[in-house]
Scaffold this motif. Sequence first.
Motif, PDB file in Angstrom:
ATOM      1  N   TRP A  27      37.852  12.422   9.928  1.00 55.86           N
ATOM      2  CA  TRP A  27      37.785  13.486   8.913  1.00 55.86           C
ATOM      3  C   TRP A  27      37.785  12.890   7.507  1.00 55.86           C
ATOM      4  O   TRP A  27      37.111  13.382   6.612  1.00 55.86           O
ATOM      5  CB  TRP A  27      38.965  14.433   9.070  1.00 55.86           C
ATOM      6  N   GLU A  28      38.530  11.817   7.360  1.00 54.30           N
ATOM      7  CA  GLU A  28      38.639  11.171   6.049  1.00 54.30           C
ATOM      8  C   GLU A  28      37.317  10.511   5.648  1.00 54.30           C
ATOM      9  O   GLU A  28      36.845  10.667   4.512  1.00 54.30           O
ATOM     10  CB  GLU A  28      39.756  10.126   6.118  1.00 54.30           C
ATOM     11  N   TYR A  31      34.136  13.443   5.997  1.00 55.74           N
ATOM     12  CA  TYR A  31      34.193  14.629   5.133  1.00 55.74           C
ATOM     13  C   TYR A  31      34.959  14.407   3.830  1.00 55.74           C
ATOM     14  O   TYR A  31      35.091  15.324   3.024  1.00 55.74           O
ATOM     15  CB  TYR A  31      34.831  15.790   5.902  1.00 55.74           C
ATOM     16  N   ASN A  32      35.488  13.203   3.647  1.00 58.62           N
ATOM     17  CA  ASN A  32      36.211  12.863   2.424  1.00 58.62           C
ATOM     18  C   ASN A  32      37.350  13.849   2.144  1.00 58.62           C
ATOM     19  O   ASN A  32      37.576  14.277   1.008  1.00 58.62           O
ATOM     20  CB  ASN A  32      35.243  12.842   1.232  1.00 58.62           C
ATOM     21  N   LEU A  33      38.077  14.220   3.205  1.00 57.73           N
ATOM     22  CA  LEU A  33      39.141  15.218   3.070  1.00 57.73           C
ATOM     23  C   LEU A  33      40.420  14.626   2.479  1.00 57.73           C
ATOM     24  O   LEU A  33      41.222  15.347   1.881  1.00 57.73           O
ATOM     25  CB  LEU A  33      39.451  15.831   4.438  1.00 57.73           C
ATOM     26  N   ILE A  57      44.650  22.245   7.229  1.00 53.63           N
ATOM     27  CA  ILE A  57      43.369  22.025   7.915  1.00 53.63           C
ATOM     28  C   ILE A  57      43.547  22.154   9.426  1.00 53.63           C
ATOM     29  O   ILE A  57      42.715  22.768  10.117  1.00 53.63           O
ATOM     30  CB  ILE A  57      42.809  20.630   7.549  1.00 53.63           C
ATOM     31  N   ILE A  67      35.531  22.013  11.328  1.00 52.27           N
ATOM     32  CA  ILE A  67      35.956  21.084  10.292  1.00 52.27           C
ATOM     33  C   ILE A  67      34.879  20.926   9.214  1.00 52.27           C
ATOM     34  O   ILE A  67      35.196  20.742   8.024  1.00 52.27           O
ATOM     35  CB  ILE A  67      36.335  19.716  10.908  1.00 52.27           C
ATOM     36  N   SER A  68      33.611  21.027   9.590  1.00 58.66           N
ATOM     37  CA  SER A  68      32.523  20.906   8.611  1.00 58.66           C
ATOM     38  C   SER A  68      32.575  22.042   7.590  1.00 58.66           C
ATOM     39  O   SER A  68      32.243  21.853   6.415  1.00 58.66           O
ATOM     40  CB  SER A  68      31.166  20.905   9.322  1.00 58.66           C
ATOM     41  N   ALA A  71      35.693  21.504   5.254  1.00 61.92           N
ATOM     42  CA  ALA A  71      35.456  20.432   4.285  1.00 61.92           C
ATOM     43  C   ALA A  71      34.768  20.934   3.019  1.00 61.92           C
ATOM     44  O   ALA A  71      34.873  20.305   1.957  1.00 61.92           O
ATOM     45  CB  ALA A  71      34.626  19.331   4.930  1.00 61.92           C
ATOM     46  N   LYS A  72      34.076  22.059   3.112  1.00 56.83           N
ATOM     47  CA  LYS A  72      33.373  22.612   1.954  1.00 56.83           C
ATOM     48  C   LYS A  72      34.283  23.461   1.061  1.00 56.83           C
ATOM     49  O   LYS A  72      33.891  23.861  -0.037  1.00 56.83           O
ATOM     50  CB  LYS A  72      32.189  23.457   2.421  1.00 56.83           C
TER      51      LYS A  72
END
Length: 306
Positions: A27-28, A31-33, A57, A67-68, A71-72
């Motif tokens: 995820w990191e 998606y740069n979460l 999350i 998750i996609s 991420a937005k």
Amino acid sequence: MNNIKNKFSIKDLENLSGIKAHTIRIWEKRYNLFNPNRTNTNIRYYSLDSLQKLLNISFLNSNGIKISKIAKLSSIEICDKVREISISSKNNNHIIDVFKLAMLNFDQALFIKTYNELISEYDFKTIFFSYFVPFLNEIGLLWQTNTITPSHEHFIVELIKQRILVNTEKSSKGIESSKSKETYVLFLPDNEIHELGLLFINYEILNKGHHTIYLGQSVPIESMISLMDFYSKITFISCFTIKPEANDIKKYLKEFNKKLLHNTSNELLICGRMTEVIPDSISNKVSTYKFSKEIIDTIESTPIYE
């Protein structure tokens, strides 16, 4: 404020959220979460804000949001969505996560605010079994994995204990006029200090109109003998969590039976982890239960003399 834990390893995040470290890394990167920091020795660590974001999350993902799509969303939008779902579904996972954050941050105000929101909707028994018990079970696992310190555990346990005592005081009003069929004596054996379950049993018994005598932690058998001069029938109730130890339980219960149960109408009800090693043949006056709720259900069916 120096006691606040604000640096978490990825293993801490896994233990606290239930999300595998491998998934967190994906995820990191994808998606740069999260934006982990690094120590002087180049070891990655995460902030309290990252933990809170991960818990949110995880909550959204477990409620069917991909998750996609998460991420937005901005951090504020994630919080808003969590609040929206938790209100509509009354999902207890989010509440337990909030209690975790209150514990980690030693945030009494957050705990009380969350509890007050619950008590406005549910009775205390529902809150205890639907929220506090699952939360306490998770605390045990977090402590075993060194994710939290004993200070965290003591902090949150005392807050829960205070809620039980406040509700017990309310149930105790008018106790002088109680004409219960029997007396319940609640105690913990020598060196046993885990009393939340016993405190809640005491609250429930009082709430049903029965008479209780709460003796609390680490009570020697000898000190309870004098109670038999005042009451003809006593139901003793205890929780064996860590004491007596497995090798000592049989000897302890034989002594208890001899001094407090034999040739009487008294009985002993026990719940807790150590009941797993109690022999079934120890005494027909000793009944064992895995959970405190089972003792409460048994007592609820006991009639009261008017």
